[in-house]
Design a protein around this motif. Structure first.
Motif, PDB file in Angstrom:
ATOM      1  N   UNK A   3       3.801   1.045  12.740  1.00  8.06           N
ATOM      2  CA  UNK A   3       3.868  -0.599  12.511  1.00  8.06           C
ATOM      3  C   UNK A   3       4.791  -1.233  12.986  1.00  8.06           C
ATOM      4  N   UNK A   4       6.153  -0.975  13.452  1.00  8.42           N
ATOM      5  CA  UNK A   4       7.516  -1.460  14.301  1.00  8.42           C
ATOM      6  C   UNK A   4       6.794  -1.668  16.097  1.00  8.42           C
ATOM      7  N   UNK A   5       4.870  -1.077  16.248  1.00 15.14           N
ATOM      8  CA  UNK A   5       5.174  -1.232  17.903  1.00 15.14           C
ATOM      9  C   UNK A   5       3.611  -1.714  18.017  1.00 15.14           C
ATOM     10  N   UNK A   6       2.649  -1.494  19.318  1.00 15.41           N
ATOM     11  CA  UNK A   6       1.732  -2.392  19.069  1.00 15.41           C
ATOM     12  C   UNK A   6       0.818  -1.635  20.888  1.00 15.41           C
ATOM     13  N   UNK A   7      -0.381  -1.836  20.079  1.00 17.28           N
ATOM     14  CA  UNK A   7      -0.419  -0.340  21.470  1.00 17.28           C
ATOM     15  C   UNK A   7      -1.502  -2.107  22.429  1.00 17.28           C
ATOM     16  N   UNK A   8      -1.154  -1.835  23.664  1.00 17.57           N
ATOM     17  CA  UNK A   8      -1.522  -2.942  24.448  1.00 17.57           C
ATOM     18  C   UNK A   8      -2.635  -2.161  25.666  1.00 17.57           C
ATOM     19  N   UNK A  56      -0.507   1.451  26.674  1.00 18.18           N
ATOM     20  CA  UNK A  56       0.835   1.606  26.520  1.00 18.18           C
ATOM     21  C   UNK A  56       1.190   1.714  24.615  1.00 18.18           C
ATOM     22  N   UNK A  57       2.428   2.042  24.909  1.00 13.40           N
ATOM     23  CA  UNK A  57       3.511   1.599  22.782  1.00 13.40           C
ATOM     24  C   UNK A  57       4.257   0.611  24.056  1.00 13.40           C
ATOM     25  N   UNK A  58       4.022  -0.149  23.012  1.00 14.41           N
ATOM     26  CA  UNK A  58       4.738  -1.778  23.241  1.00 14.41           C
ATOM     27  C   UNK A  58       5.307  -1.794  21.942  1.00 14.41           C
ATOM     28  N   UNK A  59       6.425  -3.172  22.000  1.00 11.01           N
ATOM     29  CA  UNK A  59       7.092  -3.457  20.904  1.00 11.01           C
ATOM     30  C   UNK A  59       5.634  -4.212  20.146  1.00 11.01           C
ATOM     31  N   UNK A  60       6.202  -4.386  18.950  1.00  7.96           N
ATOM     32  CA  UNK A  60       5.248  -5.868  18.045  1.00  7.96           C
ATOM     33  C   UNK A  60       4.844  -6.697  19.083  1.00  7.96           C
ATOM     34  N   UNK A  61       3.479  -7.170  18.990  1.00 10.18           N
ATOM     35  CA  UNK A  61       3.353  -8.099  19.809  1.00 10.18           C
ATOM     36  C   UNK A  61       2.711  -8.666  21.053  1.00 10.18           C
ATOM     37  N   UNK A  62       2.996  -7.434  21.801  1.00 12.71           N
ATOM     38  CA  UNK A  62       2.950  -6.851  23.173  1.00 12.71           C
ATOM     39  C   UNK A  62       4.392  -6.951  23.750  1.00 12.71           C
ATOM     40  N   UNK A  63       3.332  -6.227  25.528  1.00  8.70           N
ATOM     41  CA  UNK A  63       4.913  -6.036  25.713  1.00  8.70           C
ATOM     42  C   UNK A  63       5.515  -7.428  26.374  1.00  8.70           C
ATOM     43  N   UNK A  64       7.118  -7.541  26.686  1.00  5.88           N
ATOM     44  CA  UNK A  64       7.562  -8.956  26.791  1.00  5.88           C
ATOM     45  C   UNK A  64       7.778  -9.075  28.516  1.00  5.88           C
ATOM     46  N   UNK A  65       7.216  -8.014  28.662  1.00  8.13           N
ATOM     47  CA  UNK A  65       7.499  -7.857  30.177  1.00  8.13           C
ATOM     48  C   UNK A  65       6.059  -8.348  31.054  1.00  8.13           C
ATOM     49  N   UNK A  66       4.952  -8.201  30.655  1.00  8.75           N
ATOM     50  CA  UNK A  66       4.058  -8.381  31.069  1.00  8.75           C
ATOM     51  C   UNK A  66       2.986  -7.366  31.808  1.00  8.75           C
ATOM     52  N   UNK A  67       3.942  -6.253  31.962  1.00  9.95           N
ATOM     53  CA  UNK A  67       3.873  -5.115  32.616  1.00  9.95           C
ATOM     54  C   UNK A  67       4.781  -4.260  31.314  1.00  9.95           C
ATOM     55  N   UNK A  68       3.327  -2.781  31.229  1.00 10.68           N
ATOM     56  CA  UNK A  68       3.867  -1.787  30.075  1.00 10.68           C
ATOM     57  C   UNK A  68       5.088  -1.590  30.809  1.00 10.68           C
ATOM     58  N   UNK A  69       6.108  -1.576  29.059  1.00 12.23           N
ATOM     59  CA  UNK A  69       7.255  -1.042  28.955  1.00 12.23           C
ATOM     60  C   UNK A  69       7.186  -0.134  28.286  1.00 12.23           C
ATOM     61  N   UNK A  70       6.763   0.260  27.372  1.00 13.23           N
ATOM     62  CA  UNK A  70       6.956   2.131  26.667  1.00 13.23           C
ATOM     63  C   UNK A  70       5.370   3.485  27.341  1.00 13.23           C
ATOM     64  N   UNK A  71       5.122   4.256  26.809  1.00 11.74           N
ATOM     65  CA  UNK A  71       5.267   5.128  27.221  1.00 11.74           C
ATOM     66  C   UNK A  71       3.630   4.925  27.246  1.00 11.74           C
ATOM     67  N   UNK A  72       3.055   5.753  28.117  1.00  9.52           N
ATOM     68  CA  UNK A  72       1.211   5.069  28.304  1.00  9.52           C
ATOM     69  C   UNK A  72       0.620   6.478  27.514  1.00  9.52           C
TER      70      UNK A  72
END
Lengths: 231, 184
Positions: free
Chosen positions: A157-162, A206-222
């Motif tokens: 729940x602390x992450x988001x799927x983007x 990819x798995x991103x922080x809650x709310x989505x990637x802060x950078x506009x590019x994937x930051x977490x694992x795909x």
């Protein structure tokens, strides 16, 4: 009805897999199965335990008429109504009477215009399909992706799927937005991407922080990805 | 590629409504599944009917299959088994008919089932070893129920024992089976 007691759940799952759970009890159990993933797992475990008994069954080639009959029931609807509509059609058969389902297929036929369907099967790193995405390409107006999450997946729940689209060539991934673990969902394609998405070479998640990637590019694992296919 | 992987891949293609993949899936699995249906239903016309229903069902629900939950063959077999059991327990099915009673009477006891399993893979051997550890009555009622789709009542009739006794054999037998298989 809820089966709370673990021992009862286990016993019912076992007798369901064995085939001795019958009548009203079996129907009740099947209703619970639909809403209770843990109960489904118990049943799957029992099915796997008992499955070797089937290995001892003598294979018998069925008469050719069986396949012909299956084909007749499976082929016409999907050829006419296309990809997702045919799933809608067969879903319909499970729920409604055959007549109602035929009506449904006919109505889909008349409503859905002829566009190409784009399909992406996103798989995990072991090539197991996990999410399918489809949309109508070259369609005017608002474009929507139909997203289907296979199986029953969970998300921290602390992450988001983007969801990302990978443009042709070496261009950087572009975000399509966030998705959930729901079995079926719709994602509206951002206006500026409605044309571009038809020429995407692949989609990825990819798995991103809650709310989505802060950078506009994937930051977490795909987790999942897959190439776009035109049907 | 191993058989389960081939089947999983064919099923993934079926989820995309690939008719050719479905035909291949049928070729790979129909004989096995027809064998399962025949063993439960014991009549060719019924088994054909159930096989047909099962594949239509497999096609329409294939996108719900997920490799994580069970092996492809186990998933498909469960569909055939459920359909076959539904068929046997249709409301209009003549359950008390003499023919059916005779069929039940004439069933083999499947006392050999564990031996046949020993020749198969590792999972099958584990099941066979654990079935051997059950009492004869527990083993017989469980294998008859699974292999031939007998209900509690039919088992009681076949084994000439009270219904409650048969139910207890099954319940205790399944409990022991699980404990044993988790230990191996």
């Amino acid at each position: 009805m809820k089966y709370r007691n673990d021992q009862i759940r286990e016993a019912l799952a076992a007798e369901y897999a064995l085939g001795t759970l019958q009548g009203a009890a079996r129907q009740r159990f099947e209703r619970s199965l639909r809403q209770d993933p843990a109960l489904r797992r118990l049943v799957a475990q029992w099915q796997a335990r008992l499955a070797p008994l089937d290995e001892a069954a003598q294979p018998v080639t069925p008469p050719a008429r069986v396949w012909r009959a299956i084909q007749q029931r499976v082929a016409p609807a999907s050829r006419r109504a296309g990809f997702w509509n045919s799933i809608g059609f067969w879903r319909g058969t499970a729920l409604a009477s055959t007549t109602a389902a035929v009506l449904l297929a006919v109505s889909l036929l008349t409503i859905v215009p002829r566009h190409e369907t784009m399909v992406v099967v996103m798989s995990d790193d072991q090539s197991r399909p996990q999410i399918t995405v489809s949309w109508q390409s070259r369609q005017r107006g608002e474009k929507q992706l139909r997203v289907r999450v296979m199986g029953h997946q969970t998300m921290d729940p602390e992450t988001a799927w983007e969801l990302w689209m990978l443009p042709p060539g070496d261009q950087k991934p572009v975000s399509l937005g966030l998705i959930t673990t729901h079995e079926t969902q719709t994602v509206v394609v951002p206006v500026q991407l409605q044309q571009a998405i038809d020429s995407a070479r692949a989609l990825a998640m990819s798995v991103e922080p809650k709310g989505g990637s802060p950078t506009g590019l994937p930051t977490g694992p795909v987790l999942y990805q897959g190439p776009c296919t035109k049907l | 590629m191993a058989e389960p992987d081939i089947l999983a891949q064919l099923m993934a293609r079926c989820a995309l409504r690939d008719q050719r993949a479905f035909a291949q899936l049928y070729r790979h699995t129909a004989a096995k599944l027809y064998g399962v249906a025949l063993r439960i239903l014991r009549r060719q016309d019924w088994a054909e009917e159930v096989l047909q229903e099962s594949y239509v069902n497999i096609w329409s629900h294939v996108e719900e299959y997920s490799a994580a939950k069970s092996a492809p063959m186990t998933w498909m077999t469960a569909i055939v088994r459920n359909r076959a059991l539904d068929w046997l327990r249709r409301p209009h099915f003549e359950h008390g008919s003499e023919d059916y009673d005779l069929l039940v009477e004439a069933l083999p006891d499947d006392a050999q089932a564990p031996e046949a399993l020993l020749a198969l893979g590792r999972d099958a051997r584990a099941l066979a070893e654990c079935l051997k550890q059950l009492s004869g009555n527990q083993r017989q009622s469980i294998t008859l129920a699974y292999l031939h789709g007998l209900s509690h009542g039919e088992l009681a009739q076949h084994m000439r024992e009270p219904l409650g006794t048969v139910k207890t054999w099954i319940r205790r037998g399944l409990e022991r089976l699980k404990t044993c298989m988790e230990a191996t």
